[in-house]
Enzyme design. Sequence first.
Site, mmCIF file in Angstrom:
data_model
loop_
_atom_site.group_PDB
_atom_site.id
_atom_site.type_symbol
_atom_site.label_atom_id
_atom_site.label_comp_id
_atom_site.label_asym_id
_atom_site.label_seq_id
_atom_site.Cartn_x
_atom_site.Cartn_y
_atom_site.Cartn_z
ATOM 1 N N PRO A 260 0.613 -1.315 0.064
ATOM 2 C CG PRO A 260 -0.315 -1.163 1.892
ATOM 3 C CD PRO A 260 0.426 -2.187 0.996
ATOM 4 C CG ASN A 261 -0.363 4.267 1.194
ATOM 5 O OD1 ASN A 261 -1.366 4.847 0.548
ATOM 6 N ND2 ASN A 261 -0.425 3.758 2.243
ATOM 7 N NE ARG B 104 0.415 13.616 -1.684
ATOM 8 C CZ ARG B 104 -0.079 14.344 -2.550
ATOM 9 N NH1 ARG B 104 0.850 15.654 -2.664
ATOM 10 N NH2 ARG B 104 -1.229 14.492 -2.974
ATOM 11 C CE1 TYR C 222 8.699 5.468 2.774
ATOM 12 C CE2 TYR C 222 7.228 7.399 2.854
ATOM 13 C CZ TYR C 222 7.827 6.256 3.241
ATOM 14 O OH TYR C 222 6.948 5.714 4.278
ATOM 15 C CG ASN D 65 8.563 -1.954 0.182
ATOM 16 O OD1 ASN D 65 7.835 -2.061 1.456
ATOM 17 N ND2 ASN D 65 9.091 -0.626 -0.129
ATOM 18 C CB ALA E 62 1.532 0.076 6.266
ATOM 19 C CD GLU F 43 10.856 -7.357 5.425
ATOM 20 O OE1 GLU F 43 11.432 -8.742 5.861
ATOM 21 O OE2 GLU F 43 10.453 -6.417 6.185
ATOM 22 C CG HIS G 102 11.303 -2.168 4.510
ATOM 23 N ND1 HIS G 102 10.030 -2.088 4.284
ATOM 24 C CD2 HIS G 102 11.732 -3.290 5.114
ATOM 25 C CE1 HIS G 102 9.550 -3.268 4.911
ATOM 26 N NE2 HIS G 102 10.610 -4.016 5.355
ATOM 27 N NE ARG H 97 9.859 6.277 8.475
ATOM 28 C CZ ARG H 97 9.102 6.190 7.572
ATOM 29 N NH1 ARG H 97 9.092 5.347 6.682
ATOM 30 N NH2 ARG H 97 7.922 7.000 7.517
HETATM 31 O O1 CA2 Z 1 10.468 2.145 3.860
HETATM 32 C C1 CA2 Z 1 9.627 1.545 3.004
HETATM 33 O O2 CA2 Z 1 9.880 1.232 1.823
HETATM 34 C C2 CA2 Z 1 8.080 1.068 3.920
HETATM 35 O O3 CA2 Z 1 7.804 -0.401 3.535
HETATM 36 C C3 CA2 Z 1 7.247 2.107 3.249
HETATM 37 C C4 CA2 Z 1 5.779 2.013 3.929
HETATM 38 C C5 CA2 Z 1 5.966 1.912 5.523
HETATM 39 O O4 CA2 Z 1 4.701 1.991 5.867
HETATM 40 C C6 CA2 Z 1 7.002 0.872 5.873
HETATM 41 O O5 CA2 Z 1 7.009 1.060 7.358
HETATM 42 C C7 CA2 Z 1 8.449 1.308 5.342
HETATM 43 C C8 CA2 Z 1 5.005 3.131 3.422
HETATM 44 C C9 CA2 Z 1 4.896 3.388 2.020
HETATM 45 C C10 CA2 Z 1 4.336 4.659 1.739
HETATM 46 O O6 CA2 Z 1 5.038 5.053 0.388
HETATM 47 C C11 CA2 Z 1 4.719 6.520 0.252
HETATM 48 C C12 CA2 Z 1 5.577 7.101 -0.895
HETATM 49 C C13 CA2 Z 1 5.798 8.342 -1.166
HETATM 50 C C14 CA2 Z 1 4.841 9.109 -0.434
HETATM 51 C C15 CA2 Z 1 3.880 8.693 0.429
HETATM 52 C C16 CA2 Z 1 3.940 7.214 1.041
#
Ligand code: CA2
Length: 149
Positions: free
Chosen positions: A10-11, A18, A23, A74, A77, A98, A100, A107
């Site tokens: 997700p996301n 963003r 990221y 990846n 969440a 895996e 990230h 964090r």
């Molecule tokens: O660091 C990572 O790759 C995560 O898997 C990203 C997840 C987060 O919940 C994990 O704890 C770590 C969140 C992905 C959200 O991705 C976005 C990318 C750009 C803007 C907003 C969100």
Amino acid sequence: MPKILILNGPNLNLLGARQPEIYGRETLDDVAAACASLGTSLGLDTDLRQSNHEGQLVDWIQEARGTAAGIVINPGAYTHTSIAILDALNAFDGPVIEVHVSNVHRREDFRRHSYVSLRADGVIAGFGTEGYTLALRRMASLVPGAKPG
Ligand code: CA2
């Protein structure tokens, strides 16, 4: 060529749009292109997918049995919550890496626990989107029929 499924939770479709301070500026399409290009030189076919839905990710992992040699994932969440994704990965025989994008250990505390790490052969965190290509290089060492660099 052996196929590597690169799954994103997700996301992650928002990559590059963003929160670049966390990221980075590369989009998921950029990641797909970099993986496809590196994959060719490593003798690996790549298939990058993203879903915001846990069940869809579980379906893709199940589908990978018999069609993919390895999985780079990846889980977003769902990393921190999903026993369903862990169970699906446990039913997959090939290597699992895996990834990230951010350094989850720098964090919030809740990001430090990963269900997926109980199954993963390796974990990459904090290398930005470069983590995906690093994972692919490792896959080339783990998967029979690839050409490790
Ligand atoms: O660091 C990572 O790759 C995560 O898997 C990203 C997840 C987060 O919940 C994990 O704890 C770590 C969140 C992905 C959200 O991705 C976005 C990318 C750009 C803007 C907003 C969100």
